[in-house]
Scaffold this motif. Structure first.
Motif, PDB file in Angstrom:
ATOM      1  N   MET A   1       0.856  -1.214   0.055  1.00  0.00           N
ATOM      2  CA  MET A   1       0.037   0.075  -0.004  1.00  0.00           C
ATOM      3  C   MET A   1       0.803   1.215   0.016  1.00  0.00           C
ATOM      4  O   MET A   1       0.446   2.084  -0.607  1.00  0.00           O
ATOM      5  CB  MET A   1      -0.946  -0.158   1.205  1.00  0.00           C
ATOM      6  N   LEU A   2       2.084   1.287   0.708  1.00  0.00           N
ATOM      7  CA  LEU A   2       2.838   2.262   0.775  1.00  0.00           C
ATOM      8  C   LEU A   2       3.295   2.552  -0.758  1.00  0.00           C
ATOM      9  O   LEU A   2       3.421   3.970  -1.126  1.00  0.00           O
ATOM     10  CB  LEU A   2       4.120   2.217   1.473  1.00  0.00           C
ATOM     11  N   GLN A   3       3.887   1.504  -1.565  1.00  0.00           N
ATOM     12  CA  GLN A   3       4.184   1.693  -2.962  1.00  0.00           C
ATOM     13  C   GLN A   3       2.961   2.404  -3.913  1.00  0.00           C
ATOM     14  O   GLN A   3       3.393   3.126  -4.485  1.00  0.00           O
ATOM     15  CB  GLN A   3       4.493   0.356  -3.368  1.00  0.00           C
ATOM     16  N   GLU A   4       1.764   1.872  -3.522  1.00  0.00           N
ATOM     17  CA  GLU A   4       0.494   2.567  -4.062  1.00  0.00           C
ATOM     18  C   GLU A   4       0.859   4.251  -3.777  1.00  0.00           C
ATOM     19  O   GLU A   4       0.443   5.173  -4.726  1.00  0.00           O
ATOM     20  CB  GLU A   4      -0.706   1.930  -3.559  1.00  0.00           C
ATOM     21  N   PHE A   5       0.728   4.635  -2.597  1.00  0.00           N
ATOM     22  CA  PHE A   5       0.695   6.053  -2.198  1.00  0.00           C
ATOM     23  C   PHE A   5       1.843   6.653  -2.876  1.00  0.00           C
ATOM     24  O   PHE A   5       1.942   7.785  -3.400  1.00  0.00           O
ATOM     25  CB  PHE A   5       0.768   6.043  -0.709  1.00  0.00           C
ATOM     26  N   THR A   6       3.111   6.207  -2.732  1.00  0.00           N
ATOM     27  CA  THR A   6       4.237   6.751  -3.414  1.00  0.00           C
ATOM     28  C   THR A   6       3.968   6.950  -4.956  1.00  0.00           C
ATOM     29  O   THR A   6       4.657   7.964  -5.630  1.00  0.00           O
ATOM     30  CB  THR A   6       5.565   6.233  -3.151  1.00  0.00           C
ATOM     31  N   GLU A   7       3.373   6.074  -5.714  1.00  0.00           N
ATOM     32  CA  GLU A   7       3.243   6.091  -6.940  1.00  0.00           C
ATOM     33  C   GLU A   7       2.111   7.105  -7.218  1.00  0.00           C
ATOM     34  O   GLU A   7       2.325   7.812  -8.203  1.00  0.00           O
ATOM     35  CB  GLU A   7       2.758   4.791  -7.728  1.00  0.00           C
ATOM     36  N   VAL A   8       1.133   7.268  -6.219  1.00  0.00           N
ATOM     37  CA  VAL A   8       0.248   8.314  -6.549  1.00  0.00           C
ATOM     38  C   VAL A   8       0.635   9.535  -6.328  1.00  0.00           C
ATOM     39  O   VAL A   8       0.191  10.804  -6.809  1.00  0.00           O
ATOM     40  CB  VAL A   8      -1.195   7.730  -5.744  1.00  0.00           C
ATOM     41  N   HIS A   9       1.540   9.784  -5.236  1.00  0.00           N
ATOM     42  CA  HIS A   9       2.099  11.121  -4.631  1.00  0.00           C
ATOM     43  C   HIS A   9       3.634  11.066  -4.861  1.00  0.00           C
ATOM     44  O   HIS A   9       4.315  10.957  -3.922  1.00  0.00           O
ATOM     45  CB  HIS A   9       1.711  11.153  -3.184  1.00  0.00           C
ATOM     46  N   PRO A  10       4.071  11.243  -6.005  1.00  0.00           N
ATOM     47  CA  PRO A  10       5.640  11.278  -6.279  1.00  0.00           C
ATOM     48  C   PRO A  10       6.119  12.606  -5.502  1.00  0.00           C
ATOM     49  O   PRO A  10       5.435  13.364  -5.298  1.00  0.00           O
ATOM     50  CB  PRO A  10       5.590  11.229  -7.772  1.00  0.00           C
ATOM     51  N   PRO A  29      -5.468  10.472   0.105  1.00  0.00           N
ATOM     52  CA  PRO A  29      -4.885   9.298  -0.032  1.00  0.00           C
ATOM     53  C   PRO A  29      -5.278   8.408  -0.960  1.00  0.00           C
ATOM     54  O   PRO A  29      -6.359   8.724  -1.855  1.00  0.00           O
ATOM     55  CB  PRO A  29      -5.432   8.684   1.376  1.00  0.00           C
ATOM     56  N   PRO A  30      -4.618   7.406  -1.332  1.00  0.00           N
ATOM     57  CA  PRO A  30      -4.719   6.624  -2.518  1.00  0.00           C
ATOM     58  C   PRO A  30      -6.422   5.918  -2.061  1.00  0.00           C
ATOM     59  O   PRO A  30      -6.441   5.779  -0.931  1.00  0.00           O
ATOM     60  CB  PRO A  30      -3.941   5.528  -2.518  1.00  0.00           C
ATOM     61  N   PRO A  31      -7.098   5.627  -2.957  1.00  0.00           N
ATOM     62  CA  PRO A  31      -8.463   4.800  -2.749  1.00  0.00           C
ATOM     63  C   PRO A  31      -8.785   3.686  -1.778  1.00  0.00           C
ATOM     64  O   PRO A  31      -9.602   3.597  -1.117  1.00  0.00           O
ATOM     65  CB  PRO A  31      -8.889   4.366  -4.125  1.00  0.00           C
ATOM     66  N   SER A  32      -7.545   3.182  -1.296  1.00  0.00           N
ATOM     67  CA  SER A  32      -7.561   1.891  -0.473  1.00  0.00           C
ATOM     68  C   SER A  32      -7.280   2.472   0.683  1.00  0.00           C
ATOM     69  O   SER A  32      -7.566   1.602   1.964  1.00  0.00           O
ATOM     70  CB  SER A  32      -6.803   0.854  -0.796  1.00  0.00           C
ATOM     71  N   GLY A  52      -7.507  18.891  17.518  1.00  0.00           N
ATOM     72  CA  GLY A  52      -8.516  18.805  16.326  1.00  0.00           C
ATOM     73  C   GLY A  52      -7.865  17.485  15.537  1.00  0.00           C
ATOM     74  O   GLY A  52      -6.949  17.285  15.248  1.00  0.00           O
ATOM     75  N   VAL A  53      -9.021  16.546  15.061  1.00  0.00           N
ATOM     76  CA  VAL A  53      -8.596  15.249  14.296  1.00  0.00           C
ATOM     77  C   VAL A  53      -9.901  15.123  13.206  1.00  0.00           C
ATOM     78  O   VAL A  53     -10.844  15.341  13.456  1.00  0.00           O
ATOM     79  CB  VAL A  53      -8.621  14.050  15.269  1.00  0.00           C
ATOM     80  N   VAL A  54      -9.386  14.647  11.998  1.00  0.00           N
ATOM     81  CA  VAL A  54     -10.192  14.543  10.758  1.00  0.00           C
ATOM     82  C   VAL A  54      -9.761  13.228  10.123  1.00  0.00           C
ATOM     83  O   VAL A  54      -8.488  13.283   9.905  1.00  0.00           O
ATOM     84  CB  VAL A  54     -10.534  15.890  10.181  1.00  0.00           C
ATOM     85  N   VAL A  55     -10.722  12.654   9.933  1.00  0.00           N
ATOM     86  CA  VAL A  55     -10.529  11.251   9.055  1.00  0.00           C
ATOM     87  C   VAL A  55     -11.094  11.603   7.679  1.00  0.00           C
ATOM     88  O   VAL A  55     -12.345  11.853   7.584  1.00  0.00           O
ATOM     89  CB  VAL A  55     -10.978  10.022   9.820  1.00  0.00           C
ATOM     90  N   ARG A  56     -10.494  11.471   6.693  1.00  0.00           N
ATOM     91  CA  ARG A  56     -10.885  11.670   5.171  1.00  0.00           C
ATOM     92  C   ARG A  56     -10.520  10.435   4.208  1.00  0.00           C
ATOM     93  O   ARG A  56      -9.508   9.977   4.426  1.00  0.00           O
ATOM     94  CB  ARG A  56     -10.615  12.858   4.634  1.00  0.00           C
ATOM     95  N   ASP A  57     -11.356  10.282   3.402  1.00  0.00           N
ATOM     96  CA  ASP A  57     -10.971   9.356   2.442  1.00  0.00           C
ATOM     97  C   ASP A  57     -10.390  10.082   1.046  1.00  0.00           C
ATOM     98  O   ASP A  57     -10.306  11.254   1.013  1.00  0.00           O
ATOM     99  CB  ASP A  57     -12.365   8.406   2.110  1.00  0.00           C
TER     100      ASP A  57
END
Length: 185
Positions: A1-10, A29-32, A52-57
């Protein structure tokens, strides 16, 4: 999943041409994955702090958010570390499958990323977070400038109007909706 994130957010290229760079905004974040942003605010005049804390998809939707008023700890770093603790405990309370944690305190994020035990005044809080992480799937910690952490910042400021803790499921308080929309849009 980290690899997906770094590919989406270079990594962003460094630009030296313009002294006025664009204001960083919240990146989904990535969809997953889910992203949890946290922030702490200090109000010395009332000897209080707010979290303050917020969770987002990946669509900017908010599964949960919270604001909490606390007594003023000994340092602003401790306030930020307490906000990080609250972010992780919220993730555990919600049984979040996988998530990224983001905050605007470079010192706290560095301590969370470190393999070493933190000997700082807030080291016990960092240790408790790392202890919690054993039972959940936190992908990584990222430092973000306050302009990219505006919803968590405004939630912390909003905590001035509440006693104790307030939590919103699939929402943010009405006073924060405009910030949420501007942050994603």
């Amino acid at each position: 999943m980290l690899q997906e994130f770094t590919e989406v957010h270079p990594a962003a290229p460094v630009q030296n041409s313009s002294p006025q760079q664009s204001r960083p905004k919240w990146e989904p974040p990535p969809p997953s994955l889910l992203k949890i942003n946290f922030d702490g605010a200090v109000f010395r005049e009332t000897e209080e702090a707010r979290l303050g804390v917020v969770v987002r998809d990946s669509h900017g939707q908010v599964p949960a958010s919270l604001a909490k008023k606390i007594e003023l700890p000994s340092s602003s770093y401790e306030v930020e570390a307490l906000a990080a603790v609250r972010a992780i405990t919220l993730a555990m309370d919600l049984n979040l499958p996988s998530f990224i944690v983001e905050g605007d305190s470079e010192v706290v994020i560095s301590a969370l990323r470190s393999e070493e035990e933190s000997l700082s005044s807030f080291g016990h809080l960092i240790s408790s977070i790392k202890h919690y992480l054993v039972s959940c799937n936190c992908i990584s910690f990222f430092h973000i400038r306050r302009s990219g952490n505006s919803v968590a910042h405004f939630l912390a400021k909003h905590a001035k109007t509440i006693d104790g803790v307030s939590m919103w499921m699939e929402d943010v308080p009405p006073q924060v909706v405009d910030v949420l929309l501007a942050d994603f849009g």
